[in-house]
Enzyme design. Sequence first.
Site, PDB file in Angstrom:
ATOM      1  N   LYS A   1      33.147  39.901  36.605  1.00 55.26           N
ATOM      2  CA  LYS A   1      34.576  39.696  36.847  1.00 55.26           C
ATOM      3  C   LYS A   1      35.140  38.867  35.704  1.00 55.26           C
ATOM      4  CE  LYS A   1      37.910  40.876  39.551  1.00 55.26           C
ATOM      5  NZ  LYS A   1      38.227  42.288  39.763  1.00 55.26           N
TER       6      LYS A   1
ATOM      7  N   SER B   1      39.499  47.162  41.341  1.00 63.65           N
ATOM      8  CA  SER B   1      39.675  45.880  42.018  1.00 63.65           C
ATOM      9  C   SER B   1      40.543  46.090  43.263  1.00 63.65           C
ATOM     10  CB  SER B   1      40.280  44.855  41.062  1.00 63.65           C
ATOM     11  OG  SER B   1      39.925  43.553  41.434  1.00 63.65           O
TER      12      SER B   1
END
Length: 603
Positions: free
Chosen positions: A198, A396
């Site tokens: 991430k 996401s």
Amino acid sequence: MKSFLKMFLASLLGIVAGSGCLIFILFTFIAGAIASLASFGSSDVEPVAIKANTVLKINLSQISEIVESNPLDNLLSSSKEDMPVSLTEAVRAIKKAKNNPNISGIYLNVEHIQAGMASVDELRRALQDFRASGKVIVAYADDFSQKAYYLASVADQITLNPEGSVSIMGIASSTLMMRSALSKLGIKTEVFKVGTYKSAVEPFILDHMSEANKEQVQTYIDGLWHNITSTIAEARGIEPDSIRLIAERGEAFAPAQLFVERKLVDTLLYRRDIKGLMAERLQLGKPEEVNMVTLSEMVNQPEVGAPISGDAISVIVAEGEIMPEKASLYGGVTSITYDLVDKLQEVAKREDVKAVVLRINSPGGSAFLSEQIWREVKALQELKPVVVSMGDVAASGGYYIASAADRIVAEANTLTGSIGIFGLVQNASELASRLGVNLDIVKTSKFANLQSGGLAGLPINPMTDEERALIQRMVERGYRTFLSRVAEGRNMTLEQVDQVAQGRVWLGSKALELGLVDELGGLSTAVEAAAKLANLSEYRLDYGQTSRNILSELLESQSSSDFVARLKYSFMSPRERELLLLLERQTASLGVQARLPYEISVY
């Protein structure tokens, strides 16, 4: 003297009152004019008569799921070629051209197209279908960008200006790292995240990309480059390695004749000669016998044989970042807000809608709102089939809301995955110290000041370890929820999802192997899947809104400041709008996010 003052004040009052009336009348006139213009759109234009030997001219510089139109531009422009057309409209227009006996071919001119690779794939597939019907496609450019050439490679004949070039150069991805600059300003970024990959937080805390981030970026740009070179090679009947060599040798800067020798281009011609070439391909005597129709004119042609009533499949477009409020004070930015929740609830109540295709083109955004939209998709899916069609990116938060669907369809070049959560808090304590500023706090409880601002809205007291732990636990809880939603939707265990999650980004082709999507294809593939799930043999398609009118947004302003900002925006050039919105986006990443950090451009 008193009488003079009375007369003076009375006259002054009269002038002010008169001016006020004139301003009111002028404002009313302007508002009326704007309302009239706002109601004017391409859909109001009468369809043109299409004669025999007509060629559809496709001249696109930009294409997206939802297009922005400015009636002022349409009113002042003498050309209809630049009128905005959405991706859905463009694909439907090409299909109409295929089925129209008076249209004999397509003249494709998309030199520097601005669109994601999945959108280009959707358009390219529609052109392949057109060509398969036996009709001709001729592509031309003064200079082909890499993405434009990838699209143009579907053509029967590719022509290039004698002084032009084909920019086959490969793919690069860069990230602007800001840690040192923020440090010099005295601003520290507190980061909370779950997921090794991430990487949206890295520009704020590192001077270089992490090795994990470099690994994932290298993996998906290599996959994208493989897809591009293999597709072009197949279309042109050459070896993929020969295309890679063109990039390695820097031959994009070579003379135009080299591209003929490399079999990327068939003919070198000037733009003025294209109509003659089309006449030759259509076996007509003179260039004057070739008629032209634009893409925006083709959009307005009736769709022959399409049912206008009965069972429907609703196509809902979800494009942009996921955020609780509109993306911009100025309008002009497509975003996914609570409006999508309302749309999903409305379509759930419609008895004529038997299935729904949710077209997602989003890098994600607010983790909280992603959960709320997921719940609505799930509730809708319990009533009628829901199929997700992924566009350029559905990652996401975009993947979060997709995971509740019955079936997920992605393009091979879609960016997806990035299953992870992060949060950012900027702290200006060092800057405050340099300026001699201190925030003295009186509070009732231990964490009462955790969200209080200090300097320019930024906290200036350093966070304690206990405060950091609270926020980190909240982020981890959000990640577990995200994993559970995906596990439920994809029939996987939490451990299986976690192995392909960790915030890692995948191309659609790899996501298929990992079980994150069900099928590769475009919007039409998703529609067919929805029809099959709903047991529909005949149906109509309800596409909803695929365009946004700048002046309509102006009239929908909630305050005078909104009105003034949007009025300014309507008179800006495209470049000015782009720079303004880029500046606005820099402040949109604070708080807990499920968002993709990348914007990949294949030049």
